[in-house]
Design a protein around this motif. Sequence first.
Motif, PDB file in Angstrom:
ATOM      1  N   GLU A 122      19.350  -0.522   8.076  1.00 53.16           N
ATOM      2  CA  GLU A 122      17.999  -0.005   7.904  1.00 53.16           C
ATOM      3  C   GLU A 122      17.846   0.632   6.533  1.00 53.16           C
ATOM      4  OE1 GLU A 122      17.595   4.384   9.701  1.00 53.16           O
ATOM      5  OE2 GLU A 122      17.672   2.814  11.221  1.00 53.16           O
ATOM      6  N   LYS A 158      13.361   1.584   8.520  1.00 52.99           N
ATOM      7  CA  LYS A 158      12.907   0.235   8.866  1.00 52.99           C
ATOM      8  C   LYS A 158      14.108  -0.697   8.960  1.00 52.99           C
ATOM      9  CE  LYS A 158       8.282   0.481   7.063  1.00 52.99           C
ATOM     10  NZ  LYS A 158       7.254  -0.181   6.314  1.00 52.99           N
ATOM     11  N   VAL A 176      13.804  -6.214   3.895  1.00 51.07           N
ATOM     12  CA  VAL A 176      13.047  -5.472   4.896  1.00 51.07           C
ATOM     13  C   VAL A 176      11.750  -6.213   5.181  1.00 51.07           C
ATOM     14  CG1 VAL A 176      11.945  -3.255   5.412  1.00 51.07           C
ATOM     15  CG2 VAL A 176      13.975  -3.324   3.975  1.00 51.07           C
ATOM     16  N   VAL A 236       8.385  -0.651   1.872  1.00 55.84           N
ATOM     17  CA  VAL A 236       8.989   0.665   2.035  1.00 55.84           C
ATOM     18  C   VAL A 236       8.466   1.542   0.906  1.00 55.84           C
ATOM     19  CG1 VAL A 236      11.166   1.946   1.945  1.00 55.84           C
ATOM     20  CG2 VAL A 236      11.074  -0.237   3.131  1.00 55.84           C
TER      21      VAL A 236
END
Length: 131
Positions: free
Chosen positions: A48, A52, A75, A79
């Motif tokens: 992560e 996330k 991801v 972010v």
Amino acid sequence: MNKKILLVCLALLVFVASATFVAATADVNTPDGYKINDNLTIDKQQGELQGKAAIVTSVVMENGTDNITLTTFSVDGDVDLSEAGGQNKTINGKEGIYQEKDGRSLFLYKVGEQFVSINAPNEKLIEQIVV
């Protein structure tokens, strides 16, 4: 004699694969004197970034007792790097977040759809790595 040639070929193959692996994770330089420790490589594992889910790939480069960890995060979605803490900084044209923590330098930035984290003994090494 044939065994020696095979061992040399295998050693070259490992070297080329390691260099290709680093190039595939991010466009970076390997500082002089540092070598990739294949035993510490993490390839496409679940992890992560900022809470996330991410696919994580990590390479550790070593020079004696010094080490540099280069990690990429794939991801889904975006972010907010400002949530990582630290200060906004541009290193070699890459905008990201920089911080010093526990006597080490950390730089987190985005390249394309991936996020790249460099954890190094000092900022000068990060400057040598980021291209």
